[in-house]
Motif scaffolding. Sequence first.
Motif, mmCIF file in Angstrom:
data_model
loop_
_atom_site.group_PDB
_atom_site.id
_atom_site.type_symbol
_atom_site.label_atom_id
_atom_site.label_comp_id
_atom_site.label_asym_id
_atom_site.label_seq_id
_atom_site.Cartn_x
_atom_site.Cartn_y
_atom_site.Cartn_z
ATOM 1 N N ILE B 229 0.800 -0.790 0.269
ATOM 2 C CA ILE B 229 -0.099 0.200 0.029
ATOM 3 C C ILE B 229 0.692 1.255 0.126
ATOM 4 C CG2 ILE B 229 -1.979 1.475 1.163
ATOM 5 C CD1 ILE B 229 -1.834 -1.725 2.302
ATOM 6 N N ALA B 230 0.057 2.722 -0.907
ATOM 7 C CA ALA B 230 1.146 3.793 -0.712
ATOM 8 C C ALA B 230 1.029 4.368 -0.188
ATOM 9 C CB ALA B 230 1.280 4.368 -2.509
ATOM 10 N N TYR B 231 2.421 4.998 0.357
ATOM 11 C CA TYR B 231 1.061 5.888 1.682
ATOM 12 C C TYR B 231 0.984 5.209 3.218
ATOM 13 C CZ TYR B 231 1.035 10.429 -1.374
ATOM 14 O OH TYR B 231 1.712 11.086 -2.530
ATOM 15 N N ALA B 232 0.924 4.510 2.977
ATOM 16 C CA ALA B 232 0.860 3.603 4.247
ATOM 17 C C ALA B 232 2.174 3.309 5.060
ATOM 18 C CB ALA B 232 0.885 1.473 3.934
ATOM 19 N N THR B 233 2.084 3.456 6.596
ATOM 20 C CA THR B 233 2.726 2.691 7.457
ATOM 21 C C THR B 233 3.040 1.509 7.900
ATOM 22 O OG1 THR B 233 1.699 3.584 9.319
ATOM 23 C CG2 THR B 233 2.474 5.109 7.989
ATOM 24 N N LEU B 234 3.564 1.341 8.924
ATOM 25 C CA LEU B 234 3.754 0.376 9.846
ATOM 26 C C LEU B 234 2.808 0.476 10.722
ATOM 27 C CD1 LEU B 234 4.729 -2.149 10.641
ATOM 28 C CD2 LEU B 234 6.232 -1.252 12.784
ATOM 29 N N ASP B 235 2.080 0.551 10.938
ATOM 30 C CA ASP B 235 1.350 1.178 11.956
ATOM 31 C C ASP B 235 -0.469 0.441 11.007
ATOM 32 O OD1 ASP B 235 2.062 1.249 14.536
ATOM 33 O OD2 ASP B 235 1.166 3.056 14.664
ATOM 34 N N ASP B 236 -0.259 1.087 9.703
ATOM 35 C CA ASP B 236 -0.740 0.666 8.740
ATOM 36 C C ASP B 236 -1.814 -0.478 8.900
ATOM 37 O OD1 ASP B 236 -2.207 3.833 8.816
ATOM 38 O OD2 ASP B 236 -0.863 3.442 7.037
ATOM 39 N N VAL B 237 -0.153 -1.276 8.159
ATOM 40 C CA VAL B 237 -0.157 -2.664 7.746
ATOM 41 C C VAL B 237 -0.051 -2.991 8.975
ATOM 42 C CG1 VAL B 237 0.909 -2.968 5.320
ATOM 43 C CG2 VAL B 237 2.163 -2.916 7.700
ATOM 44 N N MET B 238 0.103 -2.738 10.818
ATOM 45 C CA MET B 238 -0.946 -4.260 11.582
ATOM 46 C C MET B 238 -1.674 -4.061 11.818
ATOM 47 S SD MET B 238 2.447 -3.196 14.391
ATOM 48 C CE MET B 238 1.840 -3.897 15.525
ATOM 49 N N GLY B 359 6.035 -8.600 7.911
ATOM 50 C CA GLY B 359 5.952 -7.818 6.910
ATOM 51 C C GLY B 359 6.518 -5.996 7.493
ATOM 52 N N SER B 360 6.780 -5.247 6.723
ATOM 53 C CA SER B 360 7.248 -3.791 7.038
ATOM 54 C C SER B 360 6.633 -2.640 6.523
ATOM 55 C CB SER B 360 8.931 -4.369 7.062
ATOM 56 O OG SER B 360 9.155 -4.630 5.540
ATOM 57 N N GLN B 361 7.332 -1.514 6.526
ATOM 58 C CA GLN B 361 7.246 -0.457 6.430
ATOM 59 C C GLN B 361 8.792 -0.318 5.459
ATOM 60 O OE1 GLN B 361 6.073 2.996 8.103
ATOM 61 N NE2 GLN B 361 7.454 4.755 6.457
ATOM 62 N N ARG B 362 8.269 0.285 4.603
ATOM 63 C CA ARG B 362 9.894 -0.123 3.402
ATOM 64 C C ARG B 362 10.811 1.388 3.584
ATOM 65 N NH1 ARG B 362 7.210 -4.718 3.765
ATOM 66 N NH2 ARG B 362 5.791 -5.079 1.920
ATOM 67 N N GLU B 363 12.281 0.925 3.101
ATOM 68 C CA GLU B 363 13.061 2.404 2.963
ATOM 69 C C GLU B 363 12.713 2.928 1.764
ATOM 70 O OE1 GLU B 363 14.584 4.914 3.685
ATOM 71 O OE2 GLU B 363 16.020 4.212 5.364
ATOM 72 N N GLU B 364 12.321 4.176 1.739
ATOM 73 C CA GLU B 364 11.543 4.881 0.902
ATOM 74 C C GLU B 364 12.799 6.325 -0.082
ATOM 75 O OE1 GLU B 364 10.416 5.918 3.552
ATOM 76 O OE2 GLU B 364 8.971 7.847 3.293
ATOM 77 N N ASP B 365 13.787 6.313 1.179
ATOM 78 C CA ASP B 365 14.706 7.079 1.282
ATOM 79 C C ASP B 365 15.661 6.762 -0.004
ATOM 80 O OD1 ASP B 365 16.400 9.471 1.042
ATOM 81 O OD2 ASP B 365 17.353 8.948 1.837
ATOM 82 N N LEU B 366 15.876 7.310 -1.163
ATOM 83 C CA LEU B 366 17.191 6.651 -2.146
ATOM 84 C C LEU B 366 18.542 6.509 -1.572
ATOM 85 C CD1 LEU B 366 17.288 5.833 -5.062
ATOM 86 C CD2 LEU B 366 18.027 8.408 -6.006
#
Lengths: 432, 432
Positions: B229-238, B359-366
Amino acid sequence: MDAKHVYVEDLKNHVGETVTIKGWLYNNRSKGKIQFLQVRDGTGIVQSVLGKGAVDDATFAACDHLPQESSLMVTGAVRQDARAPGGYELSLTAVTIVAQAQPYPIALQEHGVAFLMENRHLWLRSRKQHAILRVRAEVMRAIRDFFDSRGFVALDSPILTPAACEGTTTLFNVDYFEDKAFLSQSGQLYVEAGAMAFGKVYCFGPTFRAEKSKTRRHLTEFWMVEPEIAYATLDDVMNLAEEFITFIVQRCLERRREDLKVLERNTALLEKIRPPFPRMSYDEAAKWLHDKGLPFEDGNDLGSPDETALSQAHDKPLMIHRYPTKVKAFYMKPDPQRADRALCVDVLAPEGVGEIIGGSQREEDLAALERRLEEHKLPRAAFEWYLDLRRYGAVPHAGFGLGVERTTGWICGTEHVRECIPFPRMMYKIYP
Amino acid sequence: MDAKHVYVEDLKNHVGETVTIKGWLYNNRSKGKIQFLQVRDGTGIVQSVLGKGAVDDATFAACDHLPQESSLMVTGAVRQDARAPGGYELSLTAVTIVAQAQPYPIALQEHGVAFLMENRHLWLRSRKQHAILRVRAEVMRAIRDFFDSRGFVALDSPILTPAACEGTTTLFNVDYFEDKAFLSQSGQLYVEAGAMAFGKVYCFGPTFRAEKSKTRRHLTEFWMVEPEIAYATLDDVMNLAEEFITFIVQRCLERRREDLKVLERNTALLEKIRPPFPRMSYDEAAKWLHDKGLPFEDGNDLGSPDETALSQAHDKPLMIHRYPTKVKAFYMKPDPQRADRALCVDVLAPEGVGEIIGGSQREEDLAALERRLEEHKLPRAAFEWYLDLRRYGAVPHAGFGLGVERTTGWICGTEHVRECIPFPRMMYKIYP
């Protein structure tokens, strides 16, 4: 920005409210004191009107030079506006630029296919690819709904297999610990075991063919659904295939009409896809090809040009049955009326698309199947379990396989199957 | 025999009618002038009463000595009978023996697992395997229904991939024409591209791990669903994972209760599976393990015994979050509060089952992701497309993967995942 996050496709339920869209910049037209930001969020694109003064000057200026595909969150009141693309518009009161994109390689103009394929991970964001892949998802959903609602049990066949099903020349080899394995070309042998256990089953997953073909119809990895039914004959599965194809096409017309519009698909041609479908024996097809003056050699399998010609001559899927036994797979049952013809069917989608279904009644006689394995020089040991299905409770049974990408390509009117799967795999194509 | 062919599961709609069941002999009790043929057709088993004189003597005698799993068609009147297994019985007026089976290797008594696994193609016909695989099909259906009804687009990731996602030691190698390819361990990198295109997507297909583990939790080929999911955080997927697991379990209770009864599953334990689920940080879990006197070494990943202990201590799935960055995959985003902890979560099913979701929040920083690739010694070129997702419209995003067979095993109360897939693949197991 405490406004509620909604998706573009849900804007119709929020007219008059102030909402936040989280997405990416699709396009920007500036008229000095007013900017029209087209924001996409994956579910649609909404025109967002940003007036000077609505946000601080720095943000207004930044928006004016924002590259395509920069990520941003926009907040504003939802207005219904028949002139706006999609029918709704946002009057922005806040903009947050999440990340400014580097200059985006895929402009809104045309690119060559090789370039787009190299950038498939970005190409996916374009409107046409969106439409095709949404139709593909609908085709897959329709497939499952069709079988699930008719009492079929979903029974996945394995990908890693010890034996070839359709012949060994087009198999991918895998190092399996100290052993060798192949990637499955078809789950059919396994769903036959399933049909003897559950009566009616289907498998639905990726399938692999190491074919050195580089045609518009070939992928090395594609999805296939394979129903298999105990106590069924060739006629039964021909009737089922007819009903099944109709269900898929009508479902897409019902639910994905907007996507078909984006693709400029002539949906009148799809409306016609209703039973009965024309049926022709292989021998009739051969005669038809001769009559048309096509250089077809009797006894051979139909080639791509033959399929194209036959398929173009009909406005519904054409069911060609009873091919010569020798050009078909070892497991097909010969026609009791004529042993050199197999109880099989290929279904050719119209408009020149060609084969989307291959099916047959299977040989259920143990001795006949043993002979066939020998004739095809297949390794007996690997098929012992398959022979067991004839030792313990053999029954007439039949099934077919339908390729998802070819079916999607037909429904979308897409020339090449490579656009009908998210990440296509072809002979020289495995990246990204 | 012109009676209508119906399936055992539909007999309730045909009481008083004369119908034909097409199936296989499951068991036969003979009492001289009367035989009780138990006939299975994949949808159920029906007791069929055959009186001497109802059919010709030769057929009556043949039925009396018919081996288990012989195929036969029986015709008779449907009677409701509370004493009959399943509640309905047939009073036969015709029997057609389709094929007499050879002596069936799987008797109704117990066999060793190695033998049953060698005969998986036949073992599938047993009641318990039926129940498990019907639950599996329901789990898969529930997964798709959950995401399809929440606006996720089904977007299949490729199986043939040029790069490793979770590490190279557990990859299967494939000869890809003149090149090398790997079988996918996870579709995650691809669904990240999908989320940037469609907002919310999921892939759902087979996944491969060349793990040399021979535990009850490991298959080399298993099915996994991976929402992103775009614009989602760890809390969102938990939160999503909690809702998702609840949906699957409650759906199985609703639709597959009969199967769970066959499996003698304690469904009271499943009824409890409702939000909220307990949550524990890795550090809290480590402390818990120490307090219990378990030999857990801080900083390590949780091992199987650790997961089992934690999982047994809770009656709902346990969500353990923020593992040490160094034991987790390169793409996970470090916790901004504490860089040596990753924004990730593992969900452990109760009753000692262990991990079913990661699951996880992904690194979005290049720049951060580039550094991570270097630290993990991953081949940069193969990941250029993945880095593009950070160059063009980077947003916070998150997702998880759920394993179908472990989930099925938990719901069924099945000790070993090998029974939770039609044709299991393990280190030394690729046949049938």
